[in-house]
Design a protein around this motif. Structure first.
Motif, short mmCIF file in Angstrom:
data_model
loop_
_atom_site.label_atom_id
_atom_site.label_comp_id
_atom_site.label_asym_id
_atom_site.label_seq_id
_atom_site.Cartn_x
_atom_site.Cartn_y
_atom_site.Cartn_z
N LYS A 2 0.85 -1.18 0.00
CA LYS A 2 0.00 0.00 0.00
C LYS A 2 0.89 1.24 0.00
N GLY A 3 0.55 2.19 -0.86
CA GLY A 3 1.37 3.39 -0.94
C GLY A 3 0.54 4.65 -1.08
N PHE A 4 1.25 5.77 -1.15
CA PHE A 4 0.53 7.03 -1.33
C PHE A 4 1.31 8.00 -2.21
N VAL A 5 0.57 8.90 -2.79
CA VAL A 5 1.09 10.00 -3.60
C VAL A 5 0.44 11.25 -3.05
N PHE A 6 1.17 12.34 -2.99
CA PHE A 6 0.58 13.58 -2.50
C PHE A 6 0.99 14.74 -3.40
N GLY A 7 0.25 15.81 -3.34
CA GLY A 7 0.57 17.00 -4.12
C GLY A 7 -0.59 17.98 -4.11
N LYS A 8 -0.34 19.14 -4.68
CA LYS A 8 -1.39 20.15 -4.77
C LYS A 8 -2.32 19.87 -5.94
N PHE A 9 -1.74 19.33 -7.03
CA PHE A 9 -2.53 19.03 -8.23
C PHE A 9 -3.31 20.29 -8.66
N TYR A 10 -2.56 21.38 -8.78
CA TYR A 10 -3.15 22.71 -9.00
C TYR A 10 -2.61 23.34 -10.28
N PRO A 11 -3.09 22.86 -11.46
CA PRO A 11 -4.11 21.81 -11.63
C PRO A 11 -3.48 20.42 -11.83
N PHE A 12 -4.32 19.42 -11.78
CA PHE A 12 -3.96 18.05 -12.09
C PHE A 12 -3.60 17.97 -13.57
N HIS A 13 -2.43 17.40 -13.90
CA HIS A 13 -2.00 17.34 -15.30
C HIS A 13 -1.47 15.95 -15.65
N LEU A 14 -1.07 15.78 -16.90
CA LEU A 14 -0.67 14.45 -17.37
C LEU A 14 0.55 13.91 -16.64
N GLY A 15 1.44 14.80 -16.18
CA GLY A 15 2.59 14.35 -15.42
C GLY A 15 2.14 13.70 -14.11
N HIS A 16 1.18 14.34 -13.44
CA HIS A 16 0.61 13.75 -12.22
C HIS A 16 -0.04 12.40 -12.52
N GLN A 17 -0.78 12.37 -13.63
CA GLN A 17 -1.47 11.12 -14.00
C GLN A 17 -0.49 9.99 -14.21
N LYS A 18 0.61 10.29 -14.90
CA LYS A 18 1.62 9.25 -15.16
C LYS A 18 2.27 8.79 -13.85
N MET A 19 2.48 9.71 -12.92
CA MET A 19 3.08 9.34 -11.64
C MET A 19 2.15 8.42 -10.86
N ILE A 20 0.86 8.71 -10.86
CA ILE A 20 -0.11 7.87 -10.16
C ILE A 20 -0.19 6.50 -10.83
N GLU A 21 -0.16 6.48 -12.15
CA GLU A 21 -0.16 5.19 -12.87
C GLU A 21 1.07 4.36 -12.49
N PHE A 22 2.20 5.03 -12.38
CA PHE A 22 3.44 4.34 -11.96
C PHE A 22 3.28 3.79 -10.55
N ALA A 23 2.71 4.59 -9.64
CA ALA A 23 2.51 4.15 -8.25
C ALA A 23 1.61 2.93 -8.19
N LEU A 24 0.61 2.89 -9.06
CA LEU A 24 -0.33 1.77 -9.06
C LEU A 24 0.32 0.46 -9.50
N THR A 25 1.47 0.54 -10.17
CA THR A 25 2.18 -0.69 -10.54
C THR A 25 2.86 -1.31 -9.31
N LYS A 26 2.97 -0.53 -8.23
CA LYS A 26 3.62 -1.01 -7.01
C LYS A 26 2.62 -1.58 -6.00
N GLY A 27 1.34 -1.22 -6.15
CA GLY A 27 0.32 -1.69 -5.22
C GLY A 27 -0.87 -0.76 -5.20
N SER A 28 -1.74 -0.90 -4.21
CA SER A 28 -2.88 0.01 -4.08
C SER A 28 -2.37 1.37 -3.62
N VAL A 29 -3.05 2.42 -4.03
CA VAL A 29 -2.54 3.78 -3.82
C VAL A 29 -3.64 4.70 -3.30
N THR A 30 -3.27 5.55 -2.35
CA THR A 30 -4.12 6.65 -1.92
C THR A 30 -3.45 7.95 -2.32
N VAL A 31 -4.19 8.81 -2.99
CA VAL A 31 -3.69 10.12 -3.39
C VAL A 31 -4.21 11.15 -2.40
#
Length: 333
Positions: A2-31
């Protein structure tokens, strides 16, 4: 894991999306969306962007942490004291998580303080060469770096209103070419061939069809959509022709809601193509339109003069809107 990602996401962009997708390859994720109280867009809206983007992924959760910058300093610079301060928040939110993913050096500091694993993602921004700060400078210039959920939020809709034969269709067609924008044609003209020969039920069909056309606009192609007529004009026809109120569902009202309403005055050259109202009725219809718009609290800018004058005036209003909204995230207050 289980892992987490954090940030302002102000605004949420494709770089953030790719990082979350990468995190999901490691396990379940909470943003965790970290939203400062003075920012223009609240945390729940940013949470919604991420949830909508990952709506089909059962291994993702999104939470919001609202804070005041006086209590929690904002800094992208790696600093042990700042990392310790934020680690207190993360320890409260993430009691079972055993890894985090970041794109910054401070991720290593946090992982050491919290005694969890850290996976670095695209530290040099080679995967997606963009940052939220660059997008905030002019959100429309970086449109293609925004996920669809964010594009929908910031997309602009401009509606052309007015009685018959005032240039609505001409402007929608012409200016959609000028601005390379999306265009929504008038459903009423397609479904009702003659303004003198139709039934009340036809107006209900127009409402539904026109809303569907707006709903199906591809915002990835352009941040701007020009719309020929809207549901308030359909309501006006109902009252003018049938002396009957047309009930518009809330979801259709919301879909039709625009950022700019341009009302074309009736002093345009009247062209009777055989399907339109007689000129006197057409002019009275103008009064009906204005009454319905006023009753529904719709504020509009008037456009008059020749077709060229109307095109020039409409262009100026649209350019002003684009300029104002492009800077919406460039400051917090």
């Amino acid at each position: 894991m289980k892992g987490f990602v954090f940030g302002k996401f102000y605004p949420f962009h494709l770089g953030h999306q790719k990082m979350i997708e990468f995190a999901l390859t490691k396990g379940s994720v909470t943003v965790l969306v970290c939203a400062e109280t003075n920012e223009k867009i609240d945390g729940k809206t940013r949470q919604k962007w991420i949830k909508e983007t990952f709506k089909n992924d059962q291994n993702l959760k999104v939470k919001v942490f609202s804070y005041n910058e006086d209590d929690f300093p904002n800094s992208s610079v790696s600093d042990w004291e700042i990392s310790k301060k934020w680690s207190e928040v993360f320890n409260e939110y993430f009691k079972e998580e055993n890894f985090l993913v970041t794109s910054e050096e401070y991720g290593e500091m946090l992982s050491e303080i919290m005694d969890i694993d850290h996976f670095m993602f695209d530290e040099n921004r080679e995967n997606v060469q963009i940052s939220a700060s660059k997008i905030r400078e002019n959100i429309f210039d970086k449109w293609n770096f925004l996920p669809l959920s964010v594009q929908k939020y910031f997309a602009l809709k401009v509606v052309f209103l007015g009685t018959e034969s005032t240039g609505k269709t001409f402007l929608a067609n012409t200016l959609s070419e000028v601005f390379k924008s999306n265009k929504v044609s008038e459903a009423g003209r397609d479904l009702i061939q003659n303004s003198k020969e139709f039934q009340f039920e036809d107006l209900e069909k127009v409402l539904s069809e026109h809303a569907d056309r707006i709903e199906n606009v591809d915002f990835s192609k352009s941040f701007l959509t020009l719309i020929d007529t809207d549901c308030h004009i359909t309501k006006s026809y109902s009252e003018f022709i049938f002396n009957k109120k047309l009930v518009v569902p809330d979801e259709i009202l919301e879909t039709n809601k625009a950022d700019l309403y341009l009302y074309l005055t009736k002093d345009a050259e009247y062209i009777q193509d055989g399907t339109r109202l007689d000129i006197d009725e057409r002019n009275h219809l103008d009064d009906s339109h204005r009454n319905v718009l006023r009753e529904n609290g719709i504020e509009f800018q008037e456009i008059s003069g020749s077709l060229k004058d109307r095109e020039d005036s409409a262009s100026k209003y649209i350019l002003r809107l684009i300029d104002e909204r492009s800077q919406i995230l460039n400051f917090n207050q």
